[in-house]
Design an enzyme around this catalytic site. Structure first.
Site, mmCIF file in Angstrom:
data_model
loop_
_atom_site.group_PDB
_atom_site.id
_atom_site.type_symbol
_atom_site.label_atom_id
_atom_site.label_comp_id
_atom_site.label_asym_id
_atom_site.label_seq_id
_atom_site.Cartn_x
_atom_site.Cartn_y
_atom_site.Cartn_z
ATOM 1 N N SER A 149 46.269 -15.480 -26.213
ATOM 2 C CA SER A 149 46.071 -16.932 -26.241
ATOM 3 C C SER A 149 46.365 -17.525 -24.861
ATOM 4 C CB SER A 149 46.927 -17.533 -27.363
ATOM 5 O OG SER A 149 46.481 -18.818 -27.665
ATOM 6 N N ASP A 227 40.257 -17.273 -36.865
ATOM 7 C CA ASP A 227 41.273 -17.898 -36.003
ATOM 8 C C ASP A 227 41.012 -19.408 -35.980
ATOM 9 O OD1 ASP A 227 42.592 -18.904 -33.724
ATOM 10 O OD2 ASP A 227 42.404 -16.998 -32.654
ATOM 11 N N HIS A 261 44.986 -15.892 -35.753
ATOM 12 C CA HIS A 261 45.536 -15.947 -34.393
ATOM 13 C C HIS A 261 46.929 -15.298 -34.292
ATOM 14 C CE1 HIS A 261 45.062 -17.842 -30.419
ATOM 15 N NE2 HIS A 261 46.323 -18.217 -30.441
HETATM 16 N N1 LIG Z 1 51.473 -25.356 -33.630
HETATM 17 C C1 LIG Z 1 51.831 -23.990 -33.541
HETATM 18 C C2 LIG Z 1 51.174 -23.418 -32.319
HETATM 19 C C3 LIG Z 1 51.896 -22.306 -31.696
HETATM 20 C C4 LIG Z 1 51.204 -20.964 -31.799
HETATM 21 O O1 LIG Z 1 50.398 -20.689 -32.667
HETATM 22 N N2 LIG Z 1 51.547 -20.120 -30.844
HETATM 23 C C5 LIG Z 1 50.959 -18.822 -30.770
HETATM 24 C C6 LIG Z 1 50.226 -18.730 -29.482
HETATM 25 S S1 LIG Z 1 49.002 -20.018 -29.401
HETATM 26 C C7 LIG Z 1 48.389 -19.965 -27.799
HETATM 27 O O2 LIG Z 1 48.958 -19.722 -26.825
HETATM 28 C C8 LIG Z 1 52.059 -17.778 -30.868
HETATM 29 O O3 LIG Z 1 51.957 -16.724 -30.314
HETATM 30 N N3 LIG Z 1 53.101 -18.097 -31.643
HETATM 31 C C9 LIG Z 1 54.247 -17.255 -31.798
HETATM 32 C C10 LIG Z 1 54.238 -16.352 -32.991
HETATM 33 O O4 LIG Z 1 55.190 -15.542 -33.104
HETATM 34 O O5 LIG Z 1 53.286 -16.373 -33.784
HETATM 35 C C11 LIG Z 1 53.338 -23.873 -33.561
HETATM 36 O O6 LIG Z 1 54.028 -24.728 -32.997
HETATM 37 O O7 LIG Z 1 53.850 -22.893 -34.132
#
Ligand SMILES: N[C@@H](CCC(=O)N[C@@H](CSC=O)C(=O)NCC(=O)O)C(=O)O
Length: 283
Positions: A149, A227, A261
């Protein structure tokens, strides 16, 4: 540069460690993870850098991606930094998940109040590799980069801006064209200033690939088809693939039916990506 061991856990015969250090580039204490496979006890090994996405610390990848099994199998070191400077208390740095802390976007900011510390590009391409190379047994010149991401964007721009520095690059659900998506527009406006004057194209993979001039490079892009951020037009892989086609840079787009995602998706294909990098690193 003094490293302080924060944690150490045996995993698949090797060691998953976390270190902290004072970063001169970022002006704060930073943590990074490093997985040292069993082969590291005897040999210098290649290294893959992993760049994480929005909201992550070094812990998300270590605890959720399941990379240690494959790194041990192939004898490769994996290093994963944090996603931004921390504990600086810059006004506004904790107001949103997609800007400031946890959202460094792997660029060097030019705008106040960010430009002194938000220099993640220099940190991941220069300062951290310097620390890793001088403290661990890394085979000279054998490094690759991957990410997810925001970190996929980071991996792509680090490779495209530094021809020959990385043997291979891959990205899970990368933000491919940040100048054209809401996450990127917000971050670039804050860190770099207005599009017209802020040189956004220097930090955008879709723009960088159009002027790539270096040794042959291949982009491995991985994308889950369920996603949410793909359907919200945050990722825009189609723009990057079109740009690659226009300039003849080979790009592989792996479309994964049913995957979202999350790190459940990443864990499903991290072994494939590590194998891809190891093949390039062993050439
Ligand atoms: N609103 C969500 C968004 C945060 C999220 O989905 N982060 C992803 C990466 S998105 C793009 O860079 C992530 O890797 N999260 C960490 C995980 O362990 O899944 C929110 O605030 O959670």
């Amino acid at each position: 540069m003094a490293l302080k061991e924060v944690s150490s856990n045996k995993s698949f015969g090797g060691w998953q460690k976390v270190y902290s250090h004072e970063s001169s580039e970022l002006g704060c204490t930073m943590k990074f993870g490093i997985y040292l496979p069993p082969q590291a006890e005897e040999n210098k090994l290649p290294v893959i850098y992993w760049l994480s996405g929005l909201t992550c610390t070094e812990a998300n990848f270590i605890e959720k991606a399941g990379a240690q099994r494959y790194a041990a199998e192939h004898g490769v070191i994996i290093v994963n930094p944090d996603t931004s400077p921390r504990d600086l208390n810059i006004p506004g740095d904790c107001d949103a998940y997609d800007f400031g802390v946890g959202a460094g976007f792997y660029l060097n900011a030019t705008q106040e109040p960010w430009k002194k510390n938000y220099r993640m590009y220099n940190y991941v391409t220069i300062e951290l590799p310097g620390i890793v190379n001088s403290n661990f047994g890394i085979a000279e010149g054998k490094q690759s980069i991957m990410g997810h991401s925001m970190g996929g964007h980071g991996a792509l721009i680090c490779a495209l801006k530094n021809p020959g520095l990385y043997r291979s690059v891959s990205a899970f659900a990368p933000i491919c064209n940040p100048s054209e998506c809401p996450w990127g527009i917000k971050a670039f406006s804050g860190y770099l200033g207005q599009k017209e004057t802020g040189f956004w194209s220097e930090w955008d993979a879709t723009e960088l690939v159009k002027r790539y001039n270096g040794p042959p490079i291949e982009l491995l892009i991985d994308q889950g088809l369920e996603d949410n951020f793909l359907s919200q037009k945050q990722l825009l892989p189609e723009n990057l693939i079109e740009a690659c086609k226009a300039v003849g840079v080979p790009a592989i787009l792996k479309k994964r039916e049913g995957y979202n995602h999350s790190y459940f998706y990443i864990a499903s294909f991290i072994g494939e990506h590590i194998k891809y990098h190891v093949e390039a690193l062993l050439k």
